[in-house]
Design an enzyme around this catalytic site. Structure first.
Site, PDB file in Angstrom:
ATOM      1  N   GLY A  27       0.822  -1.195   0.000  1.00 43.47           N
ATOM      2  CA  GLY A  27       0.000   0.000   0.000  1.00 43.47           C
ATOM      3  C   GLY A  27       0.860   1.249   0.000  1.00 43.47           C
ATOM      4  O   GLY A  27       2.066   1.199   0.274  1.00 43.47           O
ATOM      5  N   CYS A  28       0.234   2.361  -0.315  1.00 46.12           N
ATOM      6  CA  CYS A  28       0.988   3.604  -0.417  1.00 46.12           C
ATOM      7  C   CYS A  28       1.471   4.068   0.951  1.00 46.12           C
ATOM      8  O   CYS A  28       2.654   4.395   1.123  1.00 46.12           O
ATOM      9  CB  CYS A  28       0.163   4.681  -1.112  1.00 46.12           C
ATOM     10  SG  CYS A  28      -1.506   4.872  -0.472  1.00 46.12           S
ATOM     11  N   TYR A  29       0.564   4.094   1.932  1.00 46.29           N
ATOM     12  CA  TYR A  29       1.012   4.484   3.273  1.00 46.29           C
ATOM     13  C   TYR A  29       2.106   3.548   3.782  1.00 46.29           C
ATOM     14  O   TYR A  29       3.143   4.017   4.282  1.00 46.29           O
ATOM     15  CB  TYR A  29      -0.161   4.502   4.257  1.00 46.29           C
ATOM     16  CG  TYR A  29      -1.154   5.617   4.052  1.00 46.29           C
ATOM     17  CD1 TYR A  29      -0.762   6.956   4.074  1.00 46.29           C
ATOM     18  CD2 TYR A  29      -2.504   5.352   3.863  1.00 46.29           C
ATOM     19  CE1 TYR A  29      -1.680   7.986   3.906  1.00 46.29           C
ATOM     20  CE2 TYR A  29      -3.438   6.374   3.694  1.00 46.29           C
ATOM     21  CZ  TYR A  29      -3.022   7.689   3.723  1.00 46.29           C
ATOM     22  OH  TYR A  29      -3.931   8.700   3.559  1.00 46.29           O
TER      23      TYR A  29
END
Lengths: 345, 345, 345, 345
Positions: free
Chosen positions: B155-157
């Site tokens: 995921g980006c986070y």
């Protein structure tokens, strides 16, 4: 008809000053009698701030140079919207001439000239006034603000941080060495400072932390937390610059000491249920700057995380309003014995 | 001339898919042979995404319906840019038909189907594949990604959090129960989800925290931190939505265990000095999304606060690039034995 | 391996220069050998522009002071990204020393020193060079650009206006005295000019026309239209500042002379069907800056209004790319006998 | 204490309705007694619009379903903030039941049901009411608005266009077939319409024309221009979508007929010197939406171009305020015999 409260604004060329003028022009019981700005001296207020065009006062008044005697004679209250350092120099003769002063700068927020020097890198210009200044957070110091001669309006970040944090600290609900604060601010927070880093194309589509790890506002945050806790409190604080005009979002983490959702809710409710400008959000809601932009409201929410036993406090204010100008007007209302919400709702 | 690597993209109607197509169209050794989208089936890629107009492949290829057999036959690698849940359903027949799969959804990031159910609220559609999936963070799992049949792009986070945090955790430089993370994301992070809350006028001049206190990405963050620490790690994480298109800023607080500026710098330098896409910022610099927007770079910085004995880690990535699509291409390069930077610099 | 084309960039501290460096760093056949900036002399390119950190050239090269002899010796081509007035002063010794010059300023766009004085308010510093300069719009002057010693890259507004307008004017399809042009520009169009009016909070949530009615770019717009029409053409032009970083939208009205949808479409198709960087949009589509941001494309569309018998021409370009820097690289490619699209797709 | 004016708002779920509620909540003489919304029926106003939290009326009132009899009984004035088509259906029973209706939709702006069908693609639901409806532009129809039973508030673009254009047309100062209009609008102009094209990331860093060449607002623009000119007028009009929340900038070109700077200034001054909400800008100033955002002001400026003999008219309004909601309140004030500026300054 009731006599108007005569006010002056010294240094109305920045965002704080312009916003203050906006609130004062709309205030039903206030009359702006003098506005000063070295940069704009001689020009009409409506000329420099075309958004005020057509308003009779903005059309009638021109910026003048600062003169303490004149200001104190013309106005009962003088707002200082000048840079820190200058504010302290201006306050002394104003107070001596009998004016009551509401300072929007950082100059009178700290009780200690040493702390001032540590955080602002210069000796204080009027250290003898520090003990008389009242920290202008009405929710905390309402009764002291009423008779005050000199009110120091809190910084924008501190307002967004102290409101949610102080009640929990006072109630001993959180571990005092565990407080980590992240704030996000719109770009007006930097003031109308003409520097490359605040150009549109440098801020738009940009986000960044700054002032890490020791932003100046830590000085007043820790001062007020320490006073409430009756022992020195040190916290972590990181501000971020975000591409919008107005607003601060603050998110605070603290380890809970026997806290629960009910207890935290109870503490905050006790503190703020009757406050006209602090709104405790409903369950399921989280603060959003768009709900408070242009208003004097502070929106607060909290969560308790059972996985980590931490309390998360969240707040939203308008950095130029509750964070600066309308909070100053809230103080003025108290100092004038006006209903506290006059001109603010 | 070298034979091109034939790839397919399933579900290219969202921001992740569109961005992936952008990187693949510019990749010198890749040929997009199939692009699927139920919504856009029959329409040319250049018609749905006018920014690709004029590109011969975008003009030539039309969206088709998903068919695992066809995709596996036409392409050596299939990217899944479909929602979680769907990705697991698609992956099984693709793998069975011999394709190597690079999944951009959350479906194969977690090793435990139970954790998946806890965080995603549904049973996993292909739990038997979880043990074979490789978490596609090249800086962490480079050698496992090379031969992988199934790669789960982070995921980006998590990408913005794991990169700065893992080295310090592994080096035992920080207290494991003290990690508090705040992230700020641009609005493309929500995907091309047509909901009122993501309308322009709801996001512009707005900031807000969301997913408090238990955002889904916590599951993979804590999984990878726990694997690195060889014990269960629980962290605090709060994402915020901020009005810009692309970018994530992450700020992490952790109590130091005998850390110092030199030591932290040394640990991060050891970890990343030779990484092509991780940039350790110079002293005095802090991450800014505008420096990494549209690139596969992750910019990292840190501070040590002697007042609090905390480490502050800061990172910036482009949520759609290093946070999603270009990181997927970085994985592809590894899986193809191409130089890892091909098409990414 | 082919020898690289050695280029220098004089004055790379503004947005145009930074964007030019971005395109040149990514160009496969170009080598930047010198970059000058009085303001940044002695500092590495990667230090001033952190987005280029990690790029070997940006890490290796430091800004130097401008020295014509040195530049002409080190580089075959010198780009001038300095303000108008300065460019003319720099060009003379560079040309004398044998360099070929690509000027991004306004200094060599006009054929008449009188017109220059009228629109730029100063005498031209090198009027003897005006007759040799080629207006660097490849779609118009491709063959003259190839051997040119001095190329004057068009302004951003003129590029967005001339591309759609010139073919219709040449075809005598519109009334020559009826042309009214409105343009909208992102804020980078103002350059990295540190002035209060370009601060974030002055531009965000703001729109405004400026330069009414005689913006400087009228001079080159009317020059090129007049050359095409073989008679003096005067047009109406109003630019507007709009809160985004990059992009220009131009909307042009002109009374038609026996025009029809088919005829206009035919004229534009004849002009641009084979142009690699001009895209004629499909029926039903209208230009949108987000489709061309960061690219060298110009997107064109048109409508014929039977109610008013007017033609409406619409275009979108990226003011920093096709409007400035990538168009300059397109010229460079022509001057080097490289494929025109090298490094631009 | 004066009796409050009882008003109802039908359809308060969109931006126009929300903005109208904002103005009405702040109005000193108005009391909102009913608010309807099918979508939000049963929920409190403060719950749907958290920005109104704490306001006693927003806390007290819940949305109800529309019922004409009930509304007409509860309220003296009913605002319609429902889509066109629906407004015509709602207006008939409301008027029959004795309510005075202020419609914010397009349903009663046109005098001709045929024109309505041409531009809105449907038969009018209450054509018999068209002849009674008054076009709610106070600067034009003040005296007819006062006693009106049914007021049709102008569209946002038409307000920004008619105010500068009508006086010049009436004075025969411009060529009637030469009018070309370009408008730029913030994204709230599209309403709270949940469609992909209005998502944040589709609008941010984007600009585009739309509705070319025959936007619906042309119908009312040309109607009012033709009435003023006493002959049919056809104009060119192109709206553009621009990434900000609020505001319209309009720029109009027209060939002058013996006009001069003095004459145009005189005409506009005659028309608007005494209007409380139209501000003629000082020489050198041009309209900027940031000066009128959130206000009922229309800022006007003009230029005469001696090169082309054209007049350029420029205006700025807030599309949701003077373009919709506060203009509706201005009409209400007239209809109630209140000072026209009540609650608007």
């Amino acid at each position: 008809m009731k006599t108007k409260v005569r006010v002056a604004v010294a240094g109305a060329s920045g965002y704080a000053g312009e916003e203050l003028v906006r609130w004062l022009l709309a205030h039903p019981v206030v009359e702006i009698v003098v506005v000063t700005s070295r940069q704009h001296a001689g020009k009409r207020v409506s000329e420099i701030f075309p958004r005020f065009a057509g308003h009779p006062v903005a059309e009638a008044i021109s910026f003048s140079e600062f003169n303490a005697i004149d200001l104190a004679q013309a106005a009962d209250f003088v707002f200082l919207a000048v840079p820190h350092g200058v504010a302290a120099e201006f306050a002394r003769p104003l107070l001596a001439a009998g004016a009551r002063v509401i300072d929007l700068s950082a100059d009178f927020r700290l009780r200690s000239a040493d702390t001032y020097r540590e955080f602002y890198g210069a000796d204080h210009a009027a250290p003898e006034l520090l003990s008389d200044a009242i920290y202008g957070l009405p929710e905390l110091y309402r009764e002291k603000i009423r008779p005050a001669k000199l009110v120091a309006c809190p910084g924008c970040y501190p307002t967004s941080i102290l409101l949610p944090l102080l009640p929990l600290l006072r109630a001993n609900a959180i571990a005092r060495d565990s407080v980590c604060i992240t704030s996000l601010s719109g770009v007006t927070g930097a003031g109308r400072k003409v520097a490359a880093e605040y150009l549109f194309a440098e801020c738009n589509e940009s986000m960044r932390a700054y002032g890490v790890p020791k932003h100046r506002h830590l000085s007043e945050i820790e001062q007020e937390l320490s006073l409430a806790a009756k022992e020195p409190i040190t916290v972590q604080f990181t501000p971020h610059l975000v591409p919008l005009n107005r607003g601060i979002i603050t998110t605070i983490y603290a380890n809970s000491l026997d806290a629960s959702v009910d207890k935290i809710g109870h503490i905050l409710n006790e503190a703020y249920a009757n406050e006209p400008f602090v709104r405790l959000l409903r369950e399921g809601e989280l603060p959003d700057t768009k709900n408070i932009a242009g208003t004097n409201f502070a929106d607060l929410a909290f969560r308790f995380d059972p996985r980590t036993r931490r309390v998360i406090l969240l707040s939203a204010i308008d950095n130029l309003a509750k964070g600066t100008a309308s909070q100053a007007v809230q103080c003025l209302n108290l100092m004038c014995d006006l209903p506290e919400t006059t001109g603010l709702l």
